[in-house]
Design an enzyme around this catalytic site. Structure first.
Site, PDB file in Angstrom:
ATOM      1  N   LYS A   1       0.876  -1.190   0.000  1.00 21.55           N
ATOM      2  CA  LYS A   1       0.000   0.000   0.000  1.00 21.55           C
ATOM      3  C   LYS A   1       0.905   1.230   0.000  1.00 21.55           C
ATOM      4  O   LYS A   1       2.105   1.107   0.342  1.00 21.55           O
ATOM      5  CB  LYS A   1      -0.933   0.001   1.219  1.00 21.55           C
TER       6      LYS A   1
ATOM      7  N   ASP B   1       8.939  -2.216   5.064  1.00 23.23           N
ATOM      8  CA  ASP B   1       8.027  -2.758   6.069  1.00 23.23           C
ATOM      9  C   ASP B   1       7.538  -4.159   5.747  1.00 23.23           C
ATOM     10  O   ASP B   1       6.414  -4.367   5.306  1.00 23.23           O
ATOM     11  CB  ASP B   1       6.815  -1.831   6.246  1.00 23.23           C
TER      12      ASP B   1
ATOM     13  N   THR C   1      -5.968  -0.209   7.022  1.00 23.31           N
ATOM     14  CA  THR C   1      -7.050  -0.177   6.032  1.00 23.31           C
ATOM     15  C   THR C   1      -7.393  -1.561   5.501  1.00 23.31           C
ATOM     16  O   THR C   1      -6.542  -2.437   5.417  1.00 23.31           O
ATOM     17  CB  THR C   1      -6.643   0.700   4.838  1.00 23.31           C
TER      18      THR C   1
HETATM   19  C1  LIG Z   1       7.904   2.191   5.212  1.00 19.48           C
HETATM   20  C2  LIG Z   1       7.537   2.424   6.647  1.00 19.48           C
HETATM   21  C3  LIG Z   1       6.125   1.962   6.955  1.00 19.48           C
HETATM   22  N1  LIG Z   1       7.636   3.828   6.915  1.00 19.48           N
HETATM   23  C4  LIG Z   1       8.539   4.282   7.791  1.00 19.48           C
HETATM   24  O1  LIG Z   1       9.301   3.539   8.353  1.00 19.48           O
HETATM   25  C5  LIG Z   1       8.499   5.769   8.039  1.00 19.48           C
HETATM   26  C6  LIG Z   1       8.365   6.037   9.526  1.00 19.48           C
HETATM   27  C7  LIG Z   1       9.199   7.201   9.820  1.00 19.48           C
HETATM   28  C8  LIG Z   1      10.015   7.561   8.587  1.00 19.48           C
HETATM   29  C9  LIG Z   1       9.787   6.468   7.569  1.00 19.48           C
HETATM   30  N2  LIG Z   1      10.925   5.536   7.525  1.00 19.48           N
HETATM   31  C10 LIG Z   1      12.000   5.817   6.691  1.00 19.48           C
HETATM   32  N3  LIG Z   1      12.089   7.043   6.121  1.00 19.48           N
HETATM   33  C11 LIG Z   1      13.137   7.305   5.302  1.00 19.48           C
HETATM   34  N4  LIG Z   1      13.244   8.546   4.739  1.00 19.48           N
HETATM   35  C12 LIG Z   1      12.531   9.704   4.974  1.00 19.48           C
HETATM   36  C13 LIG Z   1      11.366   9.728   5.767  1.00 19.48           C
HETATM   37  C14 LIG Z   1      10.686  10.944   5.973  1.00 19.48           C
HETATM   38  C15 LIG Z   1      11.154  12.107   5.366  1.00 19.48           C
HETATM   39  C16 LIG Z   1      10.386  13.391   5.556  1.00 19.48           C
HETATM   40  O2  LIG Z   1       9.492  13.688   4.814  1.00 19.48           O
HETATM   41  N5  LIG Z   1      10.701  14.246   6.560  1.00 19.48           N
HETATM   42  C17 LIG Z   1      11.765  13.951   7.474  1.00 19.48           C
HETATM   43  C18 LIG Z   1       9.899  15.456   6.685  1.00 19.48           C
HETATM   44  C19 LIG Z   1      10.798  16.672   6.542  1.00 19.48           C
HETATM   45  C20 LIG Z   1       9.947  17.923   6.750  1.00 19.48           C
HETATM   46  N6  LIG Z   1       9.252  17.885   8.051  1.00 19.48           N
HETATM   47  C21 LIG Z   1       8.457  19.104   8.208  1.00 19.48           C
HETATM   48  C22 LIG Z   1       8.355  16.711   8.195  1.00 19.48           C
HETATM   49  C23 LIG Z   1       9.160  15.405   8.034  1.00 19.48           C
HETATM   50  C24 LIG Z   1      12.302  12.087   4.574  1.00 19.48           C
HETATM   51  C25 LIG Z   1      12.983  10.881   4.375  1.00 19.48           C
HETATM   52  N7  LIG Z   1      14.094   6.401   5.013  1.00 19.48           N
HETATM   53  C26 LIG Z   1      14.041   5.176   5.585  1.00 19.48           C
HETATM   54  C27 LIG Z   1      13.000   4.848   6.459  1.00 19.48           C
HETATM   55  C28 LIG Z   1      12.946   3.474   7.106  1.00 19.48           C
HETATM   56  F1  LIG Z   1      11.906   2.771   6.621  1.00 19.48           F
HETATM   57  F2  LIG Z   1      14.093   2.832   6.860  1.00 19.48           F
HETATM   58  F3  LIG Z   1      12.797   3.569   8.431  1.00 19.48           F
END
Ligand SMILES: CC(C)NC(=O)[C@H]1CCC[C@H]1Nc1nc(Nc2ccc(C(=O)N(C)C3CCN(C)CC3)cc2)ncc1C(F)(F)F
Length: 258
Positions: free
Chosen positions: A144, A160, A178
């Protein structure tokens, strides 16, 4: 050289990294941007609180996620580089995807949807990652937008694997999040195979193009019914070619299964 080049048995620890800004919250803890001290390699450091894992009875699921993601190496799969733990937390050292979460990118679009070019690119890259998973007998089961990240170059990283299992499986799982992506056989709790990922790929492609999933309804019951009857209202934003692709990817196998 020997100082920088750590052998396979090197025990990584928190001291090897400089912790940067928080990237957001994962399910069981925060995710931080971090930099490995000797090579200045940027990573995402995902922290999981052991107490939370025990409370959520998800230890086995986390071990499976680590096991599966350590062995999958593919350009469109977010790689788990290493992991370690201290008394309170487990740390997953993951690839850093510089352009963050795809679902936020989708919402940022003017009318909440991607054009056909971007939708095709992202759908293709997810399909590429899934083909590789299936060749390694892994079903992701949770495709998703929320589970997709974007690299600096705007390419997909499938992440994930918390819900992934080895195919075929009849593992039931308590649903969180969802229902929109659930294929009929999982709604009916039957055994399923890699086709669940094909179904989700079709739903994903639909959501890229229409800006919302095809079975979106006001109530869960309504969503279930639409899924079971495969009742899909084609958004006028979806052109014949895309409709043909989604039908083939999503419904074709399920006609045989049901
Ligand atoms: C698939 C899974 C379900 N999802 C997750 O794990 C999520 C949970 C938390 C973050 C994300 N996990 C990861 N995120 C990144 N990169 C990344 C994330 C967010 C931003 C961003 O937009 N900001 C910082 C913005 C910058 C601007 N401010 C204002 C808001 C945040 C920029 C780059 N790389 C590896 C991972 C990993 F997966 F390795 F952990």
């Amino acid at each position: 050289d020997h100082v920088h080049n750590r052998g396979r048995n090197y025990q990584w620890s928190l001291g090897d990294f400089e912790i940067g800004a928080p990237l957001g919250r994962g399910k069981f803890g925060r995710v931080y941007l971090a930099r490995e001290k000797t090579m200045h390699y940027m990573v995402a450091l995902k922290t999981l609180y052991k107490v939370e894992l025990v409370k959520g009875r998800v230890e086995k699921q986390v071990m499976r996620e680590i096991e599966i993601q350590t062995h999958l190496k593919h350009p469109h799969i977010l790689q788990l580089l290493t992991y370690f733990h201290d008394t309170k937390r487990i740390y997953l050292v993951l690839e850093f995807a510089a352009r963050g979460e795809l679902y936020k990118e989708l919402k940022r679009q003017p009318d909440g949807r991607f054009n056909e070019h971007l939708s095709a690119k992202y759908t293709y890259q997810v399909a590429d990652a899934l083909e590789y998973c299936h060749k390694n007998d892994v079903i992701h089961r949770d495709i998703k937008p929320e589970n997709l990240l974007l690299t600096y170059d705007g390419d997909i990283k499938l992440a994930d694997f918390g819900w992934s299992v080895h195919a075929p499986s009849s593992k039931r799982f308590t649903l969180c999040g969802t229902l929109d992506y659930l294929p009929p056989e999982m709604v009916m709790g039957q055994t399923y195979d890699v086709y669940v990922d094909h179904w989700c790929l079709g739903i994903l492609c639909y959501e890229f193009l229409a800006g919302k999933p095809p079975f979106l309804s006001d109530t869960q019951q309504e969503t279930y019914t639409k899924i079971k009857t495969m009742y899909i209202q084609w958004s006028d934003k979806i052109k014949p070619g895309a409709k043909d692709l989604i039908s083939k990817v999503t419904f074709m196998f399920h006609i045989f299964i049901l």
